[in-house]
Enzyme design. Structure first.
Site, PDB file in Angstrom:
ATOM      1  N   HIS A 151       0.833  -1.204   0.000  1.00 59.25           N
ATOM      2  CA  HIS A 151       0.000   0.000   0.000  1.00 59.25           C
ATOM      3  C   HIS A 151       0.865   1.250   0.000  1.00 59.25           C
ATOM      4  O   HIS A 151       0.535   2.249  -0.640  1.00 59.25           O
ATOM      5  CB  HIS A 151      -0.909  -0.024   1.233  1.00 59.25           C
ATOM      6  CG  HIS A 151      -2.021   0.980   1.213  1.00 59.25           C
ATOM      7  ND1 HIS A 151      -1.978   2.161   1.934  1.00 59.25           N
ATOM      8  CD2 HIS A 151      -3.222   0.982   0.568  1.00 59.25           C
ATOM      9  CE1 HIS A 151      -3.091   2.833   1.745  1.00 59.25           C
ATOM     10  NE2 HIS A 151      -3.866   2.152   0.919  1.00 59.25           N
ATOM     11  N   CYS A 152       1.995   1.198   0.695  1.00 53.54           N
ATOM     12  CA  CYS A 152       2.862   2.367   0.841  1.00 53.54           C
ATOM     13  C   CYS A 152       3.509   2.808  -0.473  1.00 53.54           C
ATOM     14  O   CYS A 152       3.841   3.986  -0.630  1.00 53.54           O
ATOM     15  CB  CYS A 152       3.975   2.086   1.842  1.00 53.54           C
ATOM     16  SG  CYS A 152       3.415   1.529   3.460  1.00 53.54           S
ATOM     17  N   ILE A 153       3.733   1.887  -1.391  1.00 52.96           N
ATOM     18  CA  ILE A 153       4.470   2.228  -2.606  1.00 52.96           C
ATOM     19  C   ILE A 153       3.553   2.479  -3.799  1.00 52.96           C
ATOM     20  O   ILE A 153       4.038   2.680  -4.918  1.00 52.96           O
ATOM     21  CB  ILE A 153       5.512   1.143  -2.947  1.00 52.96           C
ATOM     22  CG1 ILE A 153       4.855  -0.172  -3.364  1.00 52.96           C
ATOM     23  CG2 ILE A 153       6.454   0.938  -1.769  1.00 52.96           C
ATOM     24  CD1 ILE A 153       5.858  -1.207  -3.897  1.00 52.96           C
TER      25      ILE A 153
END
Length: 341
Positions: A331-333
Site C-alpha cells: 500500500h505504501c508504494i
C-alpha cells in the site's frame, strides 16, 4: 467546492508508483539494492497484469526500470528523492460533479527524516496532477497518503503521532486537522488512533501510519492488524487499539464490525521486532494485491480473510518482506487513481 475521497474499492483508471533509486532506504551493497528493485518491480508487474500502471522513474534508473518492468507500464522520467509514492504523491478525490482532482499535501519527508531531503518530492503531487490532467487541491497540512484511510462514506482513520506530531504540524490540533480532512476529503468523522506499530518509530519509520494498522474495506467494517504473541510489543499496542475501536462508531453512527488479520509468526529480523502486516494491501479493479511473508499457513489465512472482505476480487500475493525491511509495504508504494464518477 466540496471534495470527496472515494473508497479504495471504487473503480480505478490506474495506479501510480515510483521506481527505487540508490539511497538510504534502498540499501547498501549490490545484493540489497537488487532485492529492493525486484520487490518494487514484482508489485508493479502484478498490478500491470490487471490495470494500467504509471511509474515515475529517476533519470539514473530508467534503463534498469525498462529492463525489469512489464512493457505495458508507462514510464515517466523525473528526478525524485524517495519512492514511497503513496506518501510523496497526491491523494485523488472527486468534485461534486464526479470529476477528478488531486490533493497536494505538504510533504516534508515523514517529519523531516534525516535520510531524505524531500527536495525533489515536495512538488511531485503537482507534477502527477499535471500528467493526469486534473486540478490541484492545495493544502497546508503536512500529511502523507499512508497516514489516512477512508471508507468513502464519511469516516476517516488517522493516528495522533502522524498529523498531530510536532515533526509535521506543530501548531495543529485534532479539530483543525479534522476540518482540513473534511474540506479536502469529505471526511465527516475522523477517528484518531493513539499510535502505530512499534517498528514504525525506528529510523526508516513514518511515526505511526495507519495503513499497517487498520483499514476500512467497506462502511461499518474494519480490518485490524492482530499480533497474537505477547512477547511482541505490538501485542499490547493492538489490544489497546482494538478496545478503542470497539467503542467507536462511524460517520453514520454505526458500531464497527472488527475483523482481525493475524500477523505472521515471524517476530524479529536483524534490526528488531518486525511490523509485518497484511493490512498493507492494495485494492485494484477485480483484485487485491496482498502482502505475503513466506509463511504458507499465515499467508493463506490472510488471503482467505481478504477474499471475504473484498468479495468478487481475486487475492494476489506478492512477497513483501523486502518492502517491510525498508519501512513499508504494498500500500505504501502505490497510489490509486479512481475513475471519474
Amino acid at each position: 467546492m466540496t471534495w470527496h475521497m472515494p473508497a479504495e474499492t471504487a473503480p480505478q483508471d490506474r495506479v501510480w508508483m515510483a521506481f527505487p533509486r540508490e539511497g538510504a532506504t534502498l540499501g547498501e551493497g549490490s545484493a540489497a539494492r537488487e532485492a529492493g528493485y525486484a520487490a518494487w518491480a514484482a508489485v508493479a508487474n502484478a498490478i500491470a497484469a490487471r490495470q494500467p500502471v504509471t511509474m515515475i522513474v529517476d533519470p539514473t534508473e530508467v534503463v534498469r526500470a525498462r529492463r525489469m518492468l512489464d512493457g505495458a507500464i508507462e514510464i515517466v522520467e523525473r528526478r525524485i528523492d524517495d519512492f514511497w509514492l503513496r506518501d510523496s504523491g497526491p491523494t485523488f478525490v472527486h468534485d461534486v460533479q464526479g470529476g477528478l482532482a488531486a490533493v497536494d499535501w505538504i510533504f516534508n519527508g515523514w517529519g523531516g527524516a534525516d535520510w531524505t531531503s524531500a527536495a525533489h518530492d515536495r512538488d511531485l503531487a503537482r507534477f502527477i496532477a499535471g500528467i493526469a490532467g486534473v486540478p490541484l487541491v492545495p493544502s497546508l497540512l503536512v500529511n502523507e497518503g499512508g497516514g489516512i484511510h477512508v471508507d468513502g462514506a464519511g469516516t476517516l482513520l488517522a493516528t495522533e503521532t502522524v498529523q498531530l506530531g510536532v515533526e509535521r504540524n506543530p501548531h495543529a490540533d485534532a479539530g483543525r486537522v479534522a476540518e482540513e480532512f473534511a474540506r479536502t476529503l469529505g471526511a465527516e468523522k475522523t477517528i484518531w488512533l493513539p499510535r502505530g506499530l512499534t517498528r514504525d518509530y525506528d529510523a526508516f519509520g513514518t511515526r505511526g501510519h495507519v495503513d499497517i494498522v487498520a483499514c476500512l474495506p467497506q462502511p461499518g467494517v474494519i480490518l485490524l492488524h492482530q499480533q497474537r504473541d505477547a512477547s511482541h510489543p505490538d501485542h499490547a499496542v493492538m489490544q489497546a487499539i482494538r478496545a478503542q475501536l470497539e467503542g467507536e462508531t462511524d460517520a453514520q453512527g454505526r458500531r464497527f464490525e472488527i475483523i482481525d488479520i493475524p500477523a505472521p509468526a515471524a517476530l524479529t529480523d536483524a534490526h528488531g521486532f518486525v511490523d509485518y502486516s497484511y493490512i498493507n494491501h492494495l485494492v485494484i479493479n477485480g483484485a487485491v494485491i496482498a502482502c505475503t511473508f513466506g509463511e504458507d499457513a499465515a499467508d493463506a489465512q490472510a488471503r482467505d480473510i481478504l477474499g471475504q472482505a473484498y468479495p468478487g476480487r481475486a487475492v494476489v500475493g506478492v512477497d513483501a518482506r523486502e518492502l517491510f525491511a525498508r519501512g513499508g509495504g504494498i500500500h505504501c508504494i502505490t497510489q490509486q487513481q479512481p475513475s471519474p464518477r
